[in-house]
Every structure is written in C-alpha cells, then in structure tokens.
Design a protein around this motif. Sequence first.
Motif, mmCIF file in Angstrom:
data_model
loop_
_atom_site.group_PDB
_atom_site.id
_atom_site.type_symbol
_atom_site.label_atom_id
_atom_site.label_comp_id
_atom_site.label_asym_id
_atom_site.label_seq_id
_atom_site.Cartn_x
_atom_site.Cartn_y
_atom_site.Cartn_z
ATOM 1 N N LYS A 142 -20.538 47.300 2.585
ATOM 2 C CA LYS A 142 -19.089 47.197 2.774
ATOM 3 C C LYS A 142 -18.694 45.898 3.458
ATOM 4 N N VAL A 143 -19.602 45.356 4.244
ATOM 5 C CA VAL A 143 -19.326 44.088 4.919
ATOM 6 C C VAL A 143 -19.495 42.918 3.954
ATOM 7 N N THR A 144 -20.396 43.056 2.996
ATOM 8 C CA THR A 144 -20.731 41.957 2.086
ATOM 9 C C THR A 144 -19.826 41.916 0.857
ATOM 10 N N TYR A 145 -19.420 43.086 0.339
ATOM 11 C CA TYR A 145 -18.678 43.154 -0.923
ATOM 12 C C TYR A 145 -17.313 43.798 -0.702
ATOM 13 N N PRO A 146 -16.304 43.347 -1.447
ATOM 14 C CA PRO A 146 -14.999 44.014 -1.368
ATOM 15 C C PRO A 146 -15.075 45.417 -1.957
ATOM 16 N N GLU A 147 -14.162 46.256 -1.521
ATOM 17 C CA GLU A 147 -14.191 47.667 -1.903
ATOM 18 C C GLU A 147 -14.102 47.865 -3.407
ATOM 19 N N GLU A 148 -13.357 47.001 -4.112
ATOM 20 C CA GLU A 148 -13.189 47.185 -5.556
ATOM 21 C C GLU A 148 -14.484 46.933 -6.331
ATOM 22 N N GLN A 149 -15.487 46.319 -5.718
ATOM 23 C CA GLN A 149 -16.748 46.080 -6.411
ATOM 24 C C GLN A 149 -17.787 47.155 -6.125
ATOM 25 N N ILE A 150 -17.477 48.107 -5.265
ATOM 26 C CA ILE A 150 -18.444 49.131 -4.852
ATOM 27 C C ILE A 150 -18.169 50.424 -5.619
ATOM 28 N N ILE A 151 -19.227 51.001 -6.191
ATOM 29 C CA ILE A 151 -19.156 52.289 -6.885
ATOM 30 C C ILE A 151 -20.068 53.249 -6.132
ATOM 31 N N TYR A 152 -19.526 54.393 -5.718
ATOM 32 C CA TYR A 152 -20.270 55.314 -4.864
ATOM 33 C C TYR A 152 -20.950 56.399 -5.695
ATOM 34 N N TYR A 153 -22.179 56.730 -5.282
ATOM 35 C CA TYR A 153 -22.951 57.791 -5.921
ATOM 36 C C TYR A 153 -23.557 58.678 -4.835
ATOM 37 N N GLY A 154 -24.163 59.772 -5.271
ATOM 38 C CA GLY A 154 -24.652 60.755 -4.308
ATOM 39 C C GLY A 154 -26.046 60.492 -3.781
ATOM 40 N N SER A 155 -26.820 59.640 -4.446
ATOM 41 C CA SER A 155 -28.199 59.394 -4.012
ATOM 42 C C SER A 155 -28.658 58.045 -4.530
ATOM 43 N N TRP A 156 -29.788 57.597 -4.009
ATOM 44 C CA TRP A 156 -30.380 56.346 -4.501
ATOM 45 C C TRP A 156 -30.791 56.467 -5.965
ATOM 46 N N ALA A 157 -31.315 57.642 -6.347
ATOM 47 C CA ALA A 157 -31.729 57.828 -7.743
ATOM 48 C C ALA A 157 -30.543 57.664 -8.689
ATOM 49 N N GLU A 158 -29.381 58.199 -8.309
ATOM 50 C CA GLU A 158 -28.183 58.044 -9.143
ATOM 51 C C GLU A 158 -27.754 56.577 -9.203
ATOM 52 N N CYS A 159 -27.920 55.866 -8.099
ATOM 53 C CA CYS A 159 -27.599 54.426 -8.101
ATOM 54 C C CYS A 159 -28.507 53.679 -9.066
ATOM 55 N N PHE A 160 -29.793 54.018 -9.067
ATOM 56 C CA PHE A 160 -30.734 53.368 -9.983
ATOM 57 C C PHE A 160 -30.364 53.654 -11.431
ATOM 58 N N GLN A 161 -29.996 54.905 -11.729
ATOM 59 C CA GLN A 161 -29.605 55.251 -13.095
ATOM 60 C C GLN A 161 -28.352 54.494 -13.517
ATOM 61 N N ALA A 162 -27.413 54.326 -12.590
ATOM 62 C CA ALA A 162 -26.177 53.605 -12.908
ATOM 63 C C ALA A 162 -26.466 52.143 -13.246
ATOM 64 N N VAL A 163 -27.332 51.511 -12.465
ATOM 65 C CA VAL A 163 -27.679 50.117 -12.754
ATOM 66 C C VAL A 163 -28.455 50.028 -14.060
ATOM 67 N N SER A 164 -29.374 50.965 -14.282
ATOM 68 C CA SER A 164 -30.164 50.961 -15.515
ATOM 69 C C SER A 164 -29.290 51.118 -16.748
ATOM 70 N N ASN A 165 -28.245 51.953 -16.649
ATOM 71 C CA ASN A 165 -27.367 52.217 -17.790
ATOM 72 C C ASN A 165 -26.235 51.209 -17.932
ATOM 73 N N GLY A 166 -26.169 50.225 -17.029
ATOM 74 C CA GLY A 166 -25.137 49.198 -17.119
ATOM 75 C C GLY A 166 -23.815 49.588 -16.483
ATOM 76 N N LEU A 167 -23.753 50.747 -15.801
ATOM 77 C CA LEU A 167 -22.516 51.136 -15.121
ATOM 78 C C LEU A 167 -22.309 50.323 -13.843
ATOM 79 N N ALA A 168 -23.391 49.785 -13.300
ATOM 80 C CA ALA A 168 -23.330 48.910 -12.121
ATOM 81 C C ALA A 168 -24.321 47.775 -12.348
ATOM 82 N N ASP A 169 -24.138 46.697 -11.598
ATOM 83 C CA ASP A 169 -25.003 45.528 -11.752
ATOM 84 C C ASP A 169 -26.098 45.444 -10.704
ATOM 85 N N LEU A 170 -25.895 46.125 -9.576
ATOM 86 C CA LEU A 170 -26.768 45.887 -8.431
ATOM 87 C C LEU A 170 -26.755 47.097 -7.523
#
Length: 686
Positions: free
Chosen positions: A380-408
């Motif tokens: 939250k300190v590094t990125y503006p709020e509009e660039q952050i997408i929230y998920y319930g776990s690290w595994a869900e974050c990995f799936q989102a990046v893998s599927n192209g829903l997020a970049d990082l």
Amino acid sequence: MGNFARTGRVILLLLSLLTLCLPTSRAATETLQVGYVPGTGFLEEDRPGHMQGNGYEYMEFLSNFLGVEFTYVPCVNWWEAGAKLARGEIDLLPAMPGDYKTLPFARRTDHVIARFPMELVVQDNFSGGPVKIGTLDYNYPLPSLPKVASEHGFTYELITFNDPTTMKKAFMNHEIDGCVQPLLHPGKKERVLALFDRVSYRLLVRPEAPELFARVNAAQDNLLLNQPNIRNRLNDKYERAKGFPLVLSPAEKAYLQDKKVLRAAVFIKAKPYMSKDSHGNWTGATQALLNQLEKDLDIKVELVETDSLEEITRWLKRGNLDIVADVPCDFSWLNGLGLLPTQSYMDTDFVAVSRHGISLPDKPKVAAVEKMFETDNFIKVTYPEEQIIYYGSWAECFQAVSNGLADLTYAPRAAVPPLIQTAAAYNLSADTETVFRNSISIGVAREADIRLWQILNKEINHLPPRLLSEALNHGSHEHIQQLSPRYLLYHYPLQAATTIFLTMTAIMGIIYYRSRSQRQQLAELERLAYTDRRTQLPNLLALEQNLPHSLLRLQQQTTGSACYVVVLTAHISDFADLYDSELLTRSQLEAANVLNDKDWVLATAAGMDPGELICLCAAVSSQTLAKFIADLLTDFHEQPLTWLGGICPLADTTLELAAQRATLACHYASADTGWVKLWQPQWENE
C-alpha cells in the motif's frame, strides 16, 4: 684517463637505470601485540593456526581502521596478561574482566567491545541450602548475587580463585557447589541456575602510550560509524546462534506448572512454514518451533485451527488464545489485534513474483492479501490503491498472476516453490533480490500473564541452532518429489518435449507394429482361404473372387467380338490313386502351368479333389474352344498320368454351379467315350 672516466660514467648511468627499474619495497606494516587468555571463549585458537571468537573478529575489523596488524600472544591467566601489558610485552589487552582495579595503571578505551551476562553454574544435583560458590579474585562485582540467592532459596559462601582453570577443576571435583563466570560458552551442557549483572568488555592500553590510546579510540569511532551493529551481529554469530541456556526464574517456573496447556494459533499457513502432510499431520518450521516449546517448557501446545485473521481476532477477544505464531515483530501493527510480540526468531524475505518472460507494464496490477502486514506496510505504501487487487490467500494471488488477472505479487522466498505447485502456476518465476524483510515473532495475548511473554523471549534465545532453517529448507524442497506434467513442461521444456516425442513415437511404433501384424495375419488367413493346401494354387473361392476382374479383362480384349466362356474341369483318371501323392501334385502343377500359358485360359485353380483343376476358358465359338481343350488333353496324355475333362458353359449360372456341372461331365469322360465331355442337363436327373 679520459677513457676510464667515460667508462666509469657509463657504469654509473647503467647502475642508476637498474636501480630505477628495480621494484620499490612497501613500508613494513606496523605490528601490535595483543594479549589474550585461552579458554575464555572470547578469543581462541580453536585449531593450530586458526583463530576465532567474538573478540578476535572485533579486533581484526579494528586492525584495518587502525592500519596495523595484530599478533596474538597467549597468557596463562589475566594476572600474567596484566604483567605483560605493564612491561610493554603486549600493546593491547582486550576483554580484561572485573572492575579493572586489578590493573590501576591501565587506561580503558571509550567504547565497549562486548557485553555479557554473568552466569551462575551449579552442580546437577544442586537443591539449595548453604553452598560454596567459586569466584575469581579479579572478577566483576556481583551486586545481584544476594537477590539470586534469595529467589532460589540458598545461602552461599564465596570461594576465591586466582584463575578460571583452577576454579573449573574445583567445580568438576565437586569441591564447590557452583561458580560465577561470564556467559561466553552458551552451547555448553552445564546447569545454569541464573543469569545476572551484564558487564562490559573494553580494551586496555598502557598509560605510557598516549598516542596509541588516541589512535585506538579514533579507530573504534570509525569502526562504529561504518558498522554500528557490529556488537549485536557478533553476539548473534557467536552467542545466540549457539543457543542460550534456558534460565527461568522461580516465578516463571511456577507459571508453567500452573499453566500446563498453551492454546496457539498460526498466522502463516503455507509451506514450508505450516502445512499438513499427506497423513493430515501438521509439519513445517512453525510446527518445529511449537514442538520445541513443548519439549523445553514441559507444556502442551494445543493448536487452534483458524482460517483467517478475523477468526484469530475473534478467538483473542474471547480469551481463547494464548499465543499466535509467525506474526510480524511490529508492536504498532499487532496492538490492533491485541497481541504483544516477542523478539524475532526468524526473518522472512519477500520477493516479487511475475509471469516468466513477460515485462511488467508501467503501472502493474498487484495481487495482495488483504489485512496482511506486508500489504499494509509495503504494497500500500509502494503502489496506489487503484493498482492493487485483493485476494484471500497467497495461492489465489499466484493464480491471478498466472491467469493474467494481475501482473505482480509478493510472497516469502521460501514459500514460492510450494505456492507455485499448489496453484499449478508454473509460468511464474520469482526475482532473486529481496524486496523487503519481515521479522517474525510470537504474538502473546495482551491479557495473558507477562511471565508468559518473558518465558517465550528466553525460549527464543534457547532455540537449537539451525532448527528453523533446516525445517524451512526441508519443507521448501519437498515439492520436488511431487512432479507434475505441467511442472516438467514449464521448467524443462526441451526435456519434456523430447520425452513426449519419444513417448508418442513409441506409441505410434507399437500401433504400427500391431497393425502390421494384424494385416499380416489377415493376409495369411486370406491366403489360406483362397489357396489349395496341397499345391498352393488358387482354389475355387479365389477363382470366384476374381471372376468379375477376369470377365472385365476378357471384355476389354475382345471388344466388338463374340465370346464363348466355359468352365473346364480337368481331372486325373481314377487309377491315378495308385500313384504317390508327390507325383500327383507335381503333375497337377505342371498341368496348371501349361493351362496358364494358353491365351484362351483366363484363370486356373485347384479343385476340391486331389489331381483336379478348374479353369475359366474363353474363345470365339464353342467349336474353337472344344478343339483347344481336346488338343490340350491330348498333350497331357504324354505325361505318365491320364487326364479327363468336363465342360460347362458359364452362361447365366454361377461359377460354383458351372464348376459342379463341369466336374459331373468329367466323370462321363473316358478313353472309350472321349477324353472331354460337354455337360448335358439330363445327367443331373440320373
């Protein structure tokens, strides 16, 4: 004389040039003598030619700022070390214990080298009462010893020794019940009853060397400016890394005796920190920590399974949790959860995770777990709020990046390989550089007894060396044993493609081999079905199978001409049964070859009976055909066997019926009636 003078000048010139070409020697580095007492653990020669220890490493760093080299001189005891310093045989004396009154002439430098607590080591059977405690005559003052004695219920008599070796020998011989010494060997197995009175170690310099004293102070100033944490780092390396003795006060022991069970939750539930194995048992570095708590504190740790931070908060508010493991060591952040952090027992390095080979956009979308420490204090300190997408776990974050829903996204370095496997996100890769570091501690409920917080801090110092690092390494490499096709495809594309190609080639080879074998078997069955077993000539079925082709070929050859087609059955007369089968077969094959050479014979086959041939014949008229057949049979009479023939026009009948009628006509042929007979309809009624 002139020649000699000129020669002398040349020689001098050459000598000057030679002198200029010779390398100049460096000024000799200044060497200082440093005294030390072996066996203290602060500065040791642990094997020939190899020095080590907290004090040795500090002095070596200091030597570079001082611009000198140190030579280390062993001394029998501190008295001898002080005498050598007074006589100028050594220049510096680090870590002289005591209040320095034993060496009133020496000057102490401004900065402390290290600080160590004093420890009271007692016999294994120590139970209190009046005891004898050994101490050194040059030792530090012990103002806290009476308080320690009161807390642990014993009275003591101090026995003074001149050097630590003599005191240790008396302790080993049970001549004294305990001894007081600096905690310089934290990994030893002796029973430590109490720690108290932290004391400082400084450098001693002779008063007769004021210039050296000033230089050493200035060098220590520069050392601390360049390495302000050197003391803590060396303490961690040489003391804490070996595991401090677990020394609990009587009040802390009483708390554990009453408590018996600690209810604990775990903040990080991911490999290799905390996860369930294939048998449903908890495993990982955090579980190793909890197991060690049970072993060292002699209590039961009851794990409360929670799925979210909100659930942990609810359990804390209800008073149903004592501790939460793997929380960030941040007082302010944990205060909102009602937790008090202990000192950290592990550092977690977070790295950036993105799709392999894909460049990040200027404004990347970052997948983050909501209400996590790293999200609040870094993302939250590094990125503006509009660039952050929230998920319930690290595994869900990995799936989102893998599927192209997020970049990082960001995750602990040790957890990246297991998370990639859990999310089957093998197109992801992690950066090698640590983005930020999170210190991990145990969170103690603020409503809990403060003694629990104190005990856990001591226990963290007491943890065995490499306990957590080995558990992390083991857990982070377990995923290698669970290879999947997608893992192999992403990590070993060339090898995977080669394996797939070889596998497909093998499968296609097997299919081709089986197909070819099946075709060969069918071809063999077909050959057997259309071939006479005795002569290997085509049989009546083959003749019938090829009939349309034979008639079509005949039609093409006789376009516009009349054609008379008959079936000829040629048979060796009955007395041929007297001859052997080999002669019969040979005669039948020779006759078949003769027939196949005739233009008017369309096809030849073996009949059902031995010595029988069936031919499909054609000519422009029946008379011409009859003449051809008669001539043929006349030629056959030159063979040792006698041939008879029967003819039936094919007309509108089937080949099978025409062959039967030709065979019937053959039976009516004889030497008396004619060698060949044409079928007559009345013969079927006889």
